[in-house]
Structures are given as C-alpha cells and as structure tokens.
Design an enzyme around this catalytic site. Structure first.
Site, short mmCIF file in Angstrom:
data_model
loop_
_atom_site.label_atom_id
_atom_site.label_comp_id
_atom_site.label_asym_id
_atom_site.label_seq_id
_atom_site.Cartn_x
_atom_site.Cartn_y
_atom_site.Cartn_z
N GLU A 150 -24.44 -31.49 49.22
CA GLU A 150 -23.33 -32.28 49.77
C GLU A 150 -23.89 -33.67 50.03
O GLU A 150 -24.77 -33.86 50.88
CB GLU A 150 -22.81 -31.66 51.08
N LYS A 176 -16.56 -30.24 50.79
CA LYS A 176 -17.11 -28.98 51.26
C LYS A 176 -17.12 -27.97 50.11
O LYS A 176 -18.08 -27.24 49.93
CB LYS A 176 -16.30 -28.44 52.45
N CYS A 213 -19.14 -24.91 53.76
CA CYS A 213 -19.24 -25.14 52.31
C CYS A 213 -19.33 -23.86 51.50
O CYS A 213 -18.83 -23.80 50.37
CB CYS A 213 -20.43 -26.05 52.03
N ASP A 271 -26.05 -26.19 49.09
CA ASP A 271 -26.44 -27.17 50.12
C ASP A 271 -27.67 -26.80 50.99
O ASP A 271 -27.66 -27.05 52.21
CB ASP A 271 -25.26 -27.46 51.06
N LYS A 277 -22.02 -32.89 45.44
CA LYS A 277 -20.59 -32.68 45.74
C LYS A 277 -20.19 -33.49 46.97
O LYS A 277 -20.88 -33.46 47.99
CB LYS A 277 -20.29 -31.19 45.93
C1 C5J Z 1 -22.00 -27.47 54.67
C2 C5J Z 1 -21.22 -28.79 56.51
N1 C5J Z 1 -22.84 -27.49 53.64
N2 C5J Z 1 -21.30 -27.78 57.38
N3 C5J Z 1 -21.65 -28.65 55.25
O1 C5J Z 1 -21.57 -26.41 55.08
O2 C5J Z 1 -20.77 -29.84 56.87
#
Ligand code: C5J
Length: 222
Positions: free
Chosen positions: A73, A133, A163, A25, A130
């Site tokens: 994400e 998470k 994530c 991400d 995705k």
């Molecule tokens: C990730 C989030 N990538 N913090 N997403 O950690 O919402």
C-alpha cells in the site's frame, strides 16, 4: 486437485497449477515500530508475530513453483493517487506523505513502504503497488491473474480486516476461490481478526475459506 481437509467452513479443493499466493502489505510502515501503524496509535507487535508463519508459507509455496504476488500500500511522491479523503485521516499523528522515521509515510521508494527484509520478494515474484485498501483497485492485478490463468488464491498479510479482507472480497466477487492463511494474517485488534475469519467462513464460505499454514503445507505435501 489438492484438498485442505481441515479448512473452514469445509474442505477447500484447489489445483496448485491454477493457484497463486497473494501476500498483502507486509511493509515496514505497518509492522515496524515508528511507521504508519504506530502513528495511527497501534501496537505493532501482534503483526510482528506472524512473520515466521508467513515466511513458512512463502517458502513452501516457492518450492512448489506457485506464483507469488506481493502488494504494497503506497502512493506516488506527489500524492496524486491519494484521494483527499484518505489523506486527511489521522490528523493527530503522521499522515501519508509526511516525513517519519522510515522516510515519507507510505510513499513508493521510501524505506517504510518496503516489504520486510525477511519476506522480501525474490527474483520472478510480482510486486504490485496499490493506492487503496483492496488489491484490485487501480492496479493491474486482474490482468496479472488472467495471464497466470488463476482460479484459486491463497491470501496472507496485514491487516486482516482492512486490506486483506477488502482484497479477498474483491477477489471473491471476481470469481476466484480464495483461502486465507489464518496464522499468516494479523490485525492490530485481535477481536477484529477473529470477527473477520468468522465473516469469511459464514453462510457456507460466503467470502471463502480459512486454514492454517501447516494444513496448507500438508495439502501441498510439504
Ligand atoms: C492495510 C491499513 N494494509 N490497515 N492497511 O491493512 O491501513
């Protein structure tokens, strides 16, 4: 076999031919100012600080020919893959699917959902969208790792305790030996990052190992 002798809680042995790099991400929405990360009330500058180390890791892994998998994400434009419970969070700021400065927040194909230019996937690398998470939830990651005959996963990306940690725990439960690149992962909350590193290494690597990018480079002779 290669060995990262400085890895914590003890040396990490891995076969580079059975290892993939999983970059979680590293998207504009989380890292650039004005995206989802900002909308959730976070200072995004700590996340920006890991870009050079993540690029170094990507560069050295690319030289070895190790497969690279990037995740994003993000959700379908009609939000059919976003559970209502996730959607209704953050009622004070921008929510997933809302129009923001980088397009619709965390929606596939929108500028904010893209990976940072500096870390953009190159030809042959795998990009997985995705909705959760964890990188295994509702994705083809298991199939991809199976096809690549993966036993070991080096993990980088953001955010450490959300994530990244969820994906590492999912991978650990599926039998992969995982190592988190300490300086190529970051949180909006420094104490959460440190706590996550400790949790991972605790009880004899209950979730896996951690090491710095320079230590991974040394083990790969790069
Ligand atoms: C990730 C989030 N990538 N913090 N997403 O950690 O919402």
């Amino acid at each position: 076999m290669a060995e990262i002798v400085q890895a914590l809680p003890y040396p990490f042995s891995f076969n580079p031919l059975e290892t993939v790099l999983l970059v979680i991400d590293m998207q504009r929405d989380f890292i650039e100012s004005g995206g989802f990360g900002t909308a959730l009330g976070n200072d995004v500058t700590p996340l920006q600080s890991i870009v050079p180390a993540t690029l170094r890791l990507l560069t050295l892994v690319r030289k070895t020919g190790m497969p690279v998998i990037h995740t994003r994400e993000c959700h379908k434009p009609d939000l059919s893959d976003c559970p209502p419970a996730k959607l209704k969070r953050n009622s004070l700021g921008l929510r997933i699917g809302d129009h923001g400065p980088m397009g619709r927040v965390l929606i596939v194909g929108e500028p904010g959902a893209e990976i940072l230019d500096e870390l953009a996937p190159i030809k042959g690398e795998i990009v997985l969208n995705k909705p959760g998470k964890g990188a295994f939830y509702n994705t083809d990651l298991s199939v991809v790792l199976d096809r690549l005959r993966t036993k070991f996963i080096i993990i980088a990306g953001v955010t450490t305790e959300v994530c990244v940690q969820t994906s590492m725990r999912e991978a650990n439960d599926r039998g992969f030996e995982c190592l988190l690149a300490e300086d190529a992962t970051e949180s909006y909350f420094p104490e959460f990052k440190q706590a996550t590193l400790k949790m991972i290494r605790a009880q004899g690597a209950i979730v896996g190992w951690t090491a710095k990018v320079s230590e991974i480079a040394e083990a790969l002779n790069e």
